[in-house]
Design a protein around this motif. Structure first.
Motif, PDB file in Angstrom:
ATOM      1  N   TYR A  15       4.903   4.166   2.752  1.00 52.26           N
ATOM      2  CA  TYR A  15       4.682   2.881   2.090  1.00 52.26           C
ATOM      3  C   TYR A  15       4.596   1.767   3.120  1.00 52.26           C
ATOM      4  CZ  TYR A  15       6.327   5.383  -2.057  1.00 52.26           C
ATOM      5  OH  TYR A  15       6.481   6.275  -3.087  1.00 52.26           O
ATOM      6  N   GLU A  71      -9.654  18.167  12.631  1.00 55.14           N
ATOM      7  CA  GLU A  71      -9.010  18.775  11.463  1.00 55.14           C
ATOM      8  C   GLU A  71      -7.701  19.460  11.819  1.00 55.14           C
ATOM      9  OE1 GLU A  71     -11.622  21.061   9.022  1.00 55.14           O
ATOM     10  OE2 GLU A  71     -13.111  19.454   8.936  1.00 55.14           O
ATOM     11  N   ASP A  85      -3.685  15.364   5.240  1.00 57.10           N
ATOM     12  CA  ASP A  85      -4.207  14.126   4.689  1.00 57.10           C
ATOM     13  C   ASP A  85      -4.577  13.202   5.823  1.00 57.10           C
ATOM     14  OD1 ASP A  85      -4.376  13.519   1.843  1.00 57.10           O
ATOM     15  OD2 ASP A  85      -2.308  14.220   1.772  1.00 57.10           O
ATOM     16  N   HIS A  86      -5.665  12.481   5.618  1.00 59.72           N
ATOM     17  CA  HIS A  86      -6.039  11.492   6.628  1.00 59.72           C
ATOM     18  C   HIS A  86      -6.617  10.276   5.939  1.00 59.72           C
ATOM     19  CE1 HIS A  86      -7.509   9.634  10.231  1.00 59.72           C
ATOM     20  NE2 HIS A  86      -8.732   9.627   9.743  1.00 59.72           N
ATOM     21  N   GLN A  87      -6.056   9.123   6.251  1.00 58.36           N
ATOM     22  CA  GLN A  87      -6.575   7.881   5.691  1.00 58.36           C
ATOM     23  C   GLN A  87      -6.684   6.838   6.798  1.00 58.36           C
ATOM     24  OE1 GLN A  87      -3.695   8.430   2.119  1.00 58.36           O
ATOM     25  NE2 GLN A  87      -5.117   6.862   1.471  1.00 58.36           N
ATOM     26  N   PHE A  88      -7.709   6.041   6.673  1.00 57.84           N
ATOM     27  CA  PHE A  88      -7.957   4.987   7.655  1.00 57.84           C
ATOM     28  C   PHE A  88      -8.125   3.680   6.892  1.00 57.84           C
ATOM     29  CE2 PHE A  88     -11.447   2.631   9.878  1.00 57.84           C
ATOM     30  CZ  PHE A  88     -10.665   2.141  10.913  1.00 57.84           C
ATOM     31  N   CYS A  89      -7.409   2.644   7.295  1.00 58.54           N
ATOM     32  CA  CYS A  89      -7.466   1.362   6.589  1.00 58.54           C
ATOM     33  C   CYS A  89      -7.859   0.252   7.547  1.00 58.54           C
ATOM     34  CB  CYS A  89      -6.097   0.970   6.035  1.00 58.54           C
ATOM     35  SG  CYS A  89      -5.319   2.224   5.064  1.00 58.54           S
ATOM     36  N   ILE A  90      -8.701  -0.647   7.060  1.00 60.90           N
ATOM     37  CA  ILE A  90      -9.020  -1.836   7.839  1.00 60.90           C
ATOM     38  C   ILE A  90      -8.366  -3.033   7.155  1.00 60.90           C
ATOM     39  CG2 ILE A  90     -10.865  -3.318   8.706  1.00 60.90           C
ATOM     40  CD1 ILE A  90     -12.693  -0.896   8.765  1.00 60.90           C
ATOM     41  N   ILE A 144     -10.090  11.323   4.111  1.00 63.90           N
ATOM     42  CA  ILE A 144     -10.716  12.634   4.267  1.00 63.90           C
ATOM     43  C   ILE A 144      -9.897  13.652   3.484  1.00 63.90           C
ATOM     44  CG2 ILE A 144     -11.403  14.428   5.899  1.00 63.90           C
ATOM     45  CD1 ILE A 144     -11.755  12.277   8.020  1.00 63.90           C
ATOM     46  N   ASN A 158     -10.324  10.952  13.001  1.00 64.40           N
ATOM     47  CA  ASN A 158     -11.232  11.260  11.883  1.00 64.40           C
ATOM     48  C   ASN A 158     -11.872  12.637  12.043  1.00 64.40           C
ATOM     49  OD1 ASN A 158     -10.926   8.801  10.594  1.00 64.40           O
ATOM     50  ND2 ASN A 158     -12.915   7.966  11.194  1.00 64.40           N
ATOM     51  N   PHE A 175     -10.548   4.582   3.973  1.00 62.09           N
ATOM     52  CA  PHE A 175     -11.396   5.764   4.074  1.00 62.09           C
ATOM     53  C   PHE A 175     -10.475   6.975   4.095  1.00 62.09           C
ATOM     54  CE2 PHE A 175     -13.309   8.795   7.209  1.00 62.09           C
ATOM     55  CZ  PHE A 175     -14.276   9.301   6.350  1.00 62.09           C
ATOM     56  N   ARG A 197      -4.245  19.445   9.556  1.00 58.22           N
ATOM     57  CA  ARG A 197      -4.247  18.139   8.897  1.00 58.22           C
ATOM     58  C   ARG A 197      -4.245  18.312   7.384  1.00 58.22           C
ATOM     59  NH1 ARG A 197      -9.069  14.346  10.524  1.00 58.22           N
ATOM     60  NH2 ARG A 197     -10.237  15.628   9.054  1.00 58.22           N
ATOM     61  N   ALA A 234      -1.894  13.114  -5.544  1.00 59.32           N
ATOM     62  CA  ALA A 234      -2.050  11.794  -6.176  1.00 59.32           C
ATOM     63  C   ALA A 234      -2.058  10.697  -5.126  1.00 59.32           C
ATOM     64  CB  ALA A 234      -0.909  11.565  -7.156  1.00 59.32           C
ATOM     65  N   TYR A 273       0.835  -1.203   0.000  1.00 59.51           N
ATOM     66  CA  TYR A 273       0.000   0.000   0.000  1.00 59.51           C
ATOM     67  C   TYR A 273       0.865   1.246   0.000  1.00 59.51           C
ATOM     68  CZ  TYR A 273      -3.395  -3.364   1.819  1.00 59.51           C
ATOM     69  OH  TYR A 273      -4.206  -4.466   1.996  1.00 59.51           O
ATOM     70  N   SER A 274       0.311   2.345  -0.519  1.00 61.09           N
ATOM     71  CA  SER A 274       0.924   3.642  -0.238  1.00 61.09           C
ATOM     72  C   SER A 274      -0.149   4.537   0.359  1.00 61.09           C
ATOM     73  CB  SER A 274       1.532   4.254  -1.499  1.00 61.09           C
ATOM     74  OG  SER A 274       0.522   4.710  -2.353  1.00 61.09           O
ATOM     75  N   LEU A 275       0.197   5.220   1.425  1.00 57.43           N
ATOM     76  CA  LEU A 275      -0.740   6.137   2.065  1.00 57.43           C
ATOM     77  C   LEU A 275      -0.196   7.546   1.915  1.00 57.43           C
ATOM     78  CD1 LEU A 275      -1.508   3.977   5.213  1.00 57.43           C
ATOM     79  CD2 LEU A 275      -2.786   4.149   3.102  1.00 57.43           C
ATOM     80  N   GLY A 276      -1.102   8.502   1.814  1.00 57.27           N
ATOM     81  CA  GLY A 276      -0.672   9.877   1.589  1.00 57.27           C
ATOM     82  C   GLY A 276      -0.484  10.128   0.100  1.00 57.27           C
ATOM     83  N   ARG A 277       0.159  11.254  -0.214  1.00 53.75           N
ATOM     84  CA  ARG A 277       0.258  11.698  -1.604  1.00 53.75           C
ATOM     85  C   ARG A 277       1.515  11.156  -2.268  1.00 53.75           C
ATOM     86  NH1 ARG A 277      -1.716  18.001  -0.726  1.00 53.75           N
ATOM     87  NH2 ARG A 277      -3.388  17.392   0.697  1.00 53.75           N
ATOM     88  N   HIS A 293     -10.306  -2.157   2.779  1.00 56.46           N
ATOM     89  CA  HIS A 293     -11.190  -1.020   3.014  1.00 56.46           C
ATOM     90  C   HIS A 293     -10.356   0.177   3.443  1.00 56.46           C
ATOM     91  CE1 HIS A 293     -14.533   1.449   4.172  1.00 56.46           C
ATOM     92  NE2 HIS A 293     -14.048   1.570   5.399  1.00 56.46           N
TER      93      HIS A 293
END
Lengths: 329, 329
Positions: free
Chosen positions: A157, A299, A308-313, B313, A296, B311, A306, B145, A146-150, B309
């Protein structure tokens, strides 16, 4: 951690965490039964070496020439910065664990890192996350990358296994910080601090999580590493690259918290980064498993905005990735 | 959408959505004032052409030789499959809007696509998301991106602007499906259906969102495209690549829903994919803005197992990405 002659040092670490399951509870079925000499040979593959070791009932903690290593009965953590070649050690690591211990299976793997400032200076597969992934995919079925963020700015990574994973409570909290406060960074030079212990006290690191058994090192002419051990199998590790042109600090710990707000506050006060990213891994059994909910909704955090914000399950873990920056006034 | 002689066709679409803001409310300050001939020239850059057009009070909808185009007063959507060269049209698009309309600013941009089955068959920058990003970064400041899902398996790429964006309620729901049910796909061939209308009825597409004004096309010897218009500025678009070796179906709509559960159920019943990914964009004003909460909690959906999954913001939008597969019995 950077020597005077170098014009650039990559502070951002490669971080590998491997969980093993053994056939039985015998003495040999523990990573801690493995001789220091064997670890030293493994670290040659990575191009770094042991500077110092400390231990408690639950783990061995090593300060390395480039970051840290932690060995418990069934978990191996190796975190290395600069141009070290960490992933070249994965195959030898598994081979040696098979030879020395009664390995049943690899329960889970986490390889992660921030995007490098200068990927072009890295060696071999480490120049490129997709090459790192190809290398790991050759060794593991069910590897998920996975890559998270921009991708075109700041990102982080992750490679992990799509496995049922670790059942007992587990959590990892990381703050990766850059564009550091120049004043705060001066403490981590030989100009200001006498030695590691002195830097630990002057910086306020000693107060972040009181009660830790700390092993630290102040590099010549600057740079700082510390490992802290806490009762119950918990660790803290901090690494500081203070040079203004490429300042970087990492904080990592597995201490369990329902909310990491207080801890974040303390770490930010000590280091005052211009930007930072926070990752929190928590498995289903962890008290931290719901801490994404408050993130979540927030802000801003301690005066930072903030980005970028990402949440992964994942199958067994929740992960939050959040990147913050100091507002431009 | 694939001709008989081809051994492979890339069903997965490139999808571009651009929101414009104009200086005033004059007739010229509308994308709908632009002549069809101008759009036809733009589509030459993309290497596709208009097959059919329908319209209502709010928008013009075009079925293309490779997917669809929707033009409202201030929003442009272009979705193209195969080896079309969509991103080569971004600069000409902005140029022509500047020339023809009183453009104030570009409010937001979304470029997204699933990973291709055969990226090697794509043309130029479309072989590689990072090349697409470099191209877009040359035209936009604040471009962000992302990749969601597993980089080494199934994933979905997004490029958007880190902008305040669209204020009025907006949401986009997509289901991208593959490993399709062979029986369900037969309807989308000239062997079984007479024409587009016949395929719309036989497949059950007409019942997914009743009341839509539908424009459809059945390709020779197989393949299907439809655009549906609903009162209030809402659209549906479906594209089917039925060939077993590379079957793929996409469903997209901007209909607002607090929960998309019922819609998902209907779409899955019509197409029965082996695997699918679902994305939901909803801005702060949308009734769909909290629909991620029920998806966070659901480890399965209509008998499918959740694989991933995430999510996210963004400044103005929430996004959920979820990938599902049929359990292996």
């Amino acid at each position: 951690m950077a020597s005077a002659g170098e014009s650039f040092f990559e502070g951002a670490e490669k971080l590998l965490e491997v969980w093993f399951e053994f056939d039985d509870d015998s003495l040999e079925s523990s990573l801690r039964s493995i001789d220091r000499k064997v670890w030293e040979d493994l670290l040659k593959v990575v191009k770094c070496e042991i500077i110092s070791r400390t231990a408690d009932e639950d783990m061995d903690a090593y300060v390395l020439s480039e970051s840290s290593m932690f060995v418990t009965k069934d978990r191996f953590i190796l975190k290395t910065c600069g141009t070290t070649t960490l992933l070249y050690a994965v195959k030898p690591l598994i081979k040696l664990v098979k030879e020395k211990c009664r390995l049943k299976q690899i329960l889970d793997i986490f390889y992660s890192r921030k995007n490098f400032s200068r990927p072009d200076l890295q060696i071999g597969m480490h120049r490129n996350f997709s090459d790192e992934v190809s290398h790991l995919d050759k060794q593991f079925r069910n590897g998920a990358a996975y890559s998270l963020g921009r991708i075109n700015q700041d990102c982080w990574y992750l490679y992990t296994l799509d496995n049922a994973g670790v059942e007992r409570p587990d959590q990892t909290f990381e703050l990766l910080m850059w564009d550091m406060c120049r004043e705060k960074m001066r403490v981590f030079t030989k100009d200001v601090s006498e030695n590691g212990l002195d830097a630990t006290k002057r910086s306020g690191i000693c107060d972040i999580i009181p009660g830790a058994k700390i092993d630290e090192f102040l590099f010549e002419p600057c740079g700082y590493s510390m490992n802290g051990l806490l009762p119950g199998g918990y660790y803290i590790t901090i690494h500081v690259t203070p040079e203004e042109e490429f300042s970087y600090v990492s904080f990592e710990s597995n201490v369990p918290r329902e909310s990491y707000d207080e801890l974040v506050k303390k770490v930010l006060e000590v280091f005052r980064p211009g930007k930072f990213l926070m990752t929190i891994f928590a498995n289903k059994a962890s008290v931290a498993k719901d801490c994404h909910k408050e993130i979540n909704d927030a802000e801003s955090l301690q005066g930072y905005v903030r980005q970028d914000h990402q949440f992964c399950i994942f199958k067994n873990y929740n992960l939050t990735y959040t990147m913050y920056s100091r507002p431009i006034l």
